[in-house]
Motif scaffolding. Structure first.
Motif, short mmCIF file in Angstrom:
data_model
loop_
_atom_site.label_atom_id
_atom_site.label_comp_id
_atom_site.label_asym_id
_atom_site.label_seq_id
_atom_site.Cartn_x
_atom_site.Cartn_y
_atom_site.Cartn_z
N ARG A 391 0.70 -1.19 0.04
CA ARG A 391 -0.10 0.17 0.01
C ARG A 391 0.83 1.16 0.08
O ARG A 391 0.45 2.26 -0.50
N LEU A 392 2.08 1.16 0.86
CA LEU A 392 2.70 2.45 0.85
C LEU A 392 3.78 2.52 -0.24
O LEU A 392 4.52 3.54 -0.62
N LYS A 393 4.03 1.37 -1.23
CA LYS A 393 4.66 1.40 -2.21
C LYS A 393 6.23 1.62 -1.76
O LYS A 393 7.16 2.40 -2.21
N ARG A 394 6.51 1.06 -0.64
CA ARG A 394 7.95 1.06 -0.26
C ARG A 394 8.40 0.06 0.83
O ARG A 394 7.41 -0.82 1.45
N ASP A 408 9.20 4.86 10.28
CA ASP A 408 8.11 4.70 9.30
C ASP A 408 6.91 4.82 10.09
O ASP A 408 6.24 3.88 10.15
N PRO A 409 6.47 6.13 10.70
CA PRO A 409 5.18 5.98 11.52
C PRO A 409 4.13 5.55 10.65
O PRO A 409 3.12 5.07 11.08
N ALA A 410 4.06 5.93 9.39
CA ALA A 410 2.73 5.67 8.45
C ALA A 410 2.56 4.01 8.42
O ALA A 410 1.56 3.64 8.28
N ALA A 411 3.72 3.45 8.24
CA ALA A 411 3.65 1.85 8.27
C ALA A 411 3.14 1.48 9.61
O ALA A 411 2.17 0.50 9.81
N TYR A 413 1.42 2.93 11.44
CA TYR A 413 -0.03 3.56 11.64
C TYR A 413 -1.07 2.41 10.83
O TYR A 413 -2.03 1.99 11.40
N LEU A 414 -0.58 2.18 9.67
CA LEU A 414 -1.38 0.90 8.77
C LEU A 414 -1.12 -0.48 9.42
O LEU A 414 -2.07 -1.18 9.19
N ALA B 267 0.47 8.38 0.84
CA ALA B 267 1.34 7.50 1.31
C ALA B 267 2.74 8.06 0.83
O ALA B 267 3.65 7.99 1.62
N SER B 270 4.09 10.55 3.21
CA SER B 270 4.45 10.06 4.53
C SER B 270 5.68 9.38 4.48
O SER B 270 6.20 8.87 5.51
N TRP B 304 -8.94 9.45 8.48
CA TRP B 304 -7.85 8.16 8.65
C TRP B 304 -6.72 8.57 7.72
O TRP B 304 -5.59 8.23 8.57
N LEU B 305 -6.54 8.72 6.84
CA LEU B 305 -5.64 9.27 5.88
C LEU B 305 -4.60 10.09 6.53
O LEU B 305 -3.45 9.90 6.75
N GLY B 307 -4.03 10.66 9.63
CA GLY B 307 -3.21 9.66 10.64
C GLY B 307 -2.00 9.07 10.13
O GLY B 307 -0.93 8.94 10.86
N MET B 308 -1.96 8.95 9.01
CA MET B 308 -0.48 8.35 8.05
C MET B 308 0.43 9.55 8.25
O MET B 308 1.82 9.16 8.08
N ARG B 310 0.89 11.74 10.77
CA ARG B 310 1.34 12.18 12.24
C ARG B 310 2.69 11.37 12.54
O ARG B 310 3.05 10.43 12.13
#
Lengths: 424, 311
Positions: A391-394, A408-411, A413-414, B267, B270, B304-305, B307-308, B310
């Protein structure tokens, strides 16, 4: 008939009284003769559970639950056809089942986004759980499941029936024997991916479906039939596509054979379908770096002998030879020799009496069933990381001790999700 | 349907011509000094050079010249001059490793003997689509060419007259070609001593236009929806508010493309190596989209998006 109530009642009393907690109390409880089972989710796999458990002599099927009243009525009818003495009570809301003190075991064949909550609530209500795969919707939910299991002392079996069959046991014996040398690479594959499902308009849910309860912890979405029965796995709101559907079936033989540890990176790529509202992988390829072991997942068979004819499979590459297998078959290649077995490798792993039987035995003995939760969670974890990388393409760099993506906080988070109230 | 589309194009062209801003959204691809932004294939003799502000090719059989950047939908315009029996061409939507296999050549050719037919003359999509208005092929003088790649329609004009219109989906060989790629100029394809010159090479990238990209979300051909989604993602945080607006619309198809594009933009913003400014711009745009008080499902998705992003 009252033994179930008595046992559960006793457990609750003792559990409350003992500072040591319910784990010890349970271990000391003599097993009752009858096991009272309720089934939550009565669709395809739920229907299979109902039949499989009804076939076990000590099982009494006492309750069925589904948010779809049509499915619920049909499953009750089929159960009674099979077992005329059965008098299942039917429920829309699984929480009413968990309130019943006379139920020992629940099975869970809901959509994926409900798996963890049903199990966690069941553990807390003193029930043991036979749960469908994948283990959980998110990685963090899996952690919560295991914490709750340890706290409550419940028994959990993941419904990966292939695990119980002879072929995976034999593959594990051959790999573990060292006959193929050290295994440095394993290739896993499953043909095909998510289809787009077109662009249907949203509509009012049928009166026979409690759509709000079906959605449960998932984000609110307007109803359209393809989001629901049969194709919900095509949506990241509820699952992770064909990949999430099949990962544990074939990753199971890898984990049985090699118990890989020290996952450090996961790098996935692929595409989402362009021909519909589905958003999970049309194809996904992923590379996993474990300590001393590289694992590659592909949506097409890898370029190794025999693989192109297998729609799903695992290929082990050792220093001395290779082994290629699926659910039922295996081929060992050493030099120019192609073999189905290595007779010199002794049979060392006890075979399963059947996946449901094995679970019931563990319910009675309070032991670990073959697809127990800690095992199932380890096996499922790379799947969550691959989907997140997709999903993050990384690439995700993973701390396997802290179970966190590094930098990678976004990872991170997901890898979890805040459930929609009040489904927490 | 095609006829309708063409009417639309004509009116678009008329409008853009009438608007006639100094650059009309065009940017130059040639700095007049060197070949910055262009590349030739290694291992072949370089066949192009900038001489007195003009791009020219004289070496026969040398390397063709390609843009470094890739383009999907665009209007390319330039002026060209061919020597007496000059032969060159423009390669569109191609992979430089296999330009004719992956892309299409718009022919540039002197009317030499033997006479070449309408399928192989200047302005034709060489070997695939013939010209319907044969252009002026006089050599030794400057002509203007405009090539418009608009999703499935490729249109060529010479000296202000449309010569060629192609629906790529109606021509089997074209339907299998790339939908985006680099732009190339063919090296002197005639004998030693012949040449081709180019000047005023300019491009208007349609995929940089928000409205053009959003219109692509409703294309019936899946490939153009995917192309439009990728274009939206390439435009980055600036697309967030328009995309959130699309999610509020009635069209399930456009909503679905917008949903995925929003995810991909956030994404990318982020990513650990993403610039702080891009991350901040994305976070700001998500807040702005929420400020517009969208429906429950859009609001839920947008928050929700966010949140990515933060830390």
């Amino acid at each position: 008939m009252k033994s179930g109530i008595g046992r559960r009642h006793f457990l609750r009393q003792t559990g409350a009284a003992l500072a040591a907690g319910p784990l010890i109390a349970r271990a000391q409880t003599p097993p009752s003769e009858r096991v009272r089972v309720a089934h939550i989710g009565t669709g395809n796999m739920g229907g299979a559970h109902i039949q499989a458990f009804a076939a076990l002599p000590e099982v009494e099927t006492v309750a069925l639950c589904d948010v779809d009243s049509v499915r619920l009525a049909e499953s009750a009818k089929r159960l009674v056809q099979r077992k005329p003495t059965a008098k299942p009570e039917t429920y829309t809301d699984y929480r009413r089942i968990l309130e019943r003190k006379d139920i020992d075991v629940v099975t869970c064949a809901t959509p994926d986004h409900w798996h963890a909550l049903v199990a966690i609530h069941a553990f807390e209500a003193g029930k043991d759980v036979y749960g469908e795969k994948p283990l959980s919707y998110s990685l963090r939910e899996g952690q919560r499941m295991e914490q709750t299991l340890r706290r409550t002392g419940a028994v959990f079996q993941l419904g990966t029936q292939i695990h119980a069959e002879d072929n995976y046991h034999r593959v594990a014996e051959i790999i573990r024997s060292g006959a193929l040398g050290r295994i440095g690479t394993v290739r896993l594959w499953k043909n095909g991916g998510t289809r787009g499902l077109g662009f249907p308009p949203n509509q009012k849910p049928p009166d026979t479906l409690d759509w709000n309860l079906w959605l449960g912890p998932a984000p609110y979405a307007d109803y359209t039939p393809v989001r629901c029965h049969g194709s919900f796995r095509s949506f990241f709101d509820y699952s992770g596509g064909v990949f999430a559907d099949f990962w544990c079936h074939i990753a199971d033989v890898l984990f049985m054979s090699l118990q890989p540890e020290g996952l450090s990176t996961v790098d996935a790529r692929g595409e989402v379908p362009g021909d519909g509202i589905a958003d999970t992988p049309k194809w996904i390829d992923a590379d996993f770096a474990f300590k001393g072991l590289n694992v590659h997942w592909t949506t097409r068979p890898p370029p190794v002998p025999g693989a192109e004819k297998m729609s799903i499979g695992a290929h082990f590459e050792g220093e001395k030879g290779t082994l290629t297998c699926d659910y039922k078959s295996r081929k060992i290649r050493i030099g120019k020799e192609v073999l189905d077995d290595l007779p010199d490798v002794p049979v060392t792993l006890p075979r399963s009496p059947g996946h449901h039987r094995n679970f019931l035995d563990a319910v009675k003995s309070r032991g670990l069933p073959e697809s127990n939760l800690p095992y199932a969670r380890k096996m499922t974890l790379p799947m969550h990381l691959a989907l997140t990388s997709f999903r993050l393409k990384r690439k995700i760099v993973w701390d396997s001790v802290k179970e966190e993506a590094i930098g990678d906080p976004a990872a991170n988070y997901l890898l979890g999700r805040t459930n929609r109230a009040p489904f927490v | 349907m095609s006829a309708l589309r063409f009417v639309c194009f004509c009116s678009c062209l008329a409008v853009s011509a009438a608007c006639g801003a100094a650059d009309g959204g065009f940017t130059s691809l040639l700095n007049g000094k060197d070949l910055s932004g262009w590349t030739m294939l290694p291992g072949k003799q370089p066949a192009f050079a900038v001489v007195d502000g003009l791009l020219e090719t004289r070496v026969p059989g040398g390397s063709d010249l390609f843009t470094v950047a890739r383009y999907g939908n665009y209007v390319l315009r330039f002026e060209y001059l061919l020597s007496k029996v000059g032969n060159s061409g423009v390669l569109i939507r191609c992979d430089p490793k296999n330009p004719w296999g992956t892309g299409v050549e718009v022919q540039l050719l002197a009317p030499w003997t033997p006479y070449r037919d309408d399928l192989h003359c200047t302005g034709s999509l060489y070997g695939h689509v013939a010209v319907t208005n044969r252009p002026d092929e006089t050599t030794g003088v400057w002509h203007r060419m405009e090539i418009r790649c608009d999703r499935n329609v490729i249109e060529v004009s010479v000296d202000g007259r449309r010569t060629t219109v192609a629906d790529t989906r109606a021509v089997k060989a074209l339907d299998a070609k790339l939908l985006s790629g680099v732009i190339g100029f063919q090296s002197n394809h005639s004998k030693q001593g012949e040449f081709a010159q180019f000047r005023k090479i300019e491009i208007r990238d349609l995929d940089a236009d928000q409205d053009y990209v959003l219109a692509g979300f409703s294309q019936t051909d899946e490939r153009f929806r995917v192309q439009a989604r990728e274009a939206a993602v390439a435009l980055g945080p600036a697309m967030i508010v328009p995309l959130a607006r699309v999610m509020e619309g009635d069209a399930a198809m456009a909503r679905s493309v917008a949903r995925q594009a929003l995810f991909d933009i956030v994404a990318a913003a982020s990513a650990p190596q993403a610039e702080a400014a891009a991350r901040d711009a994305a976070a700001r745009a998500l807040r702005e989209a929420l400020g517009a008080k969208p429906s429950e499902s859009t609001a839920g998705y947008v928050s929700w998006l966010s949140g990515m992003l933060r830390k």
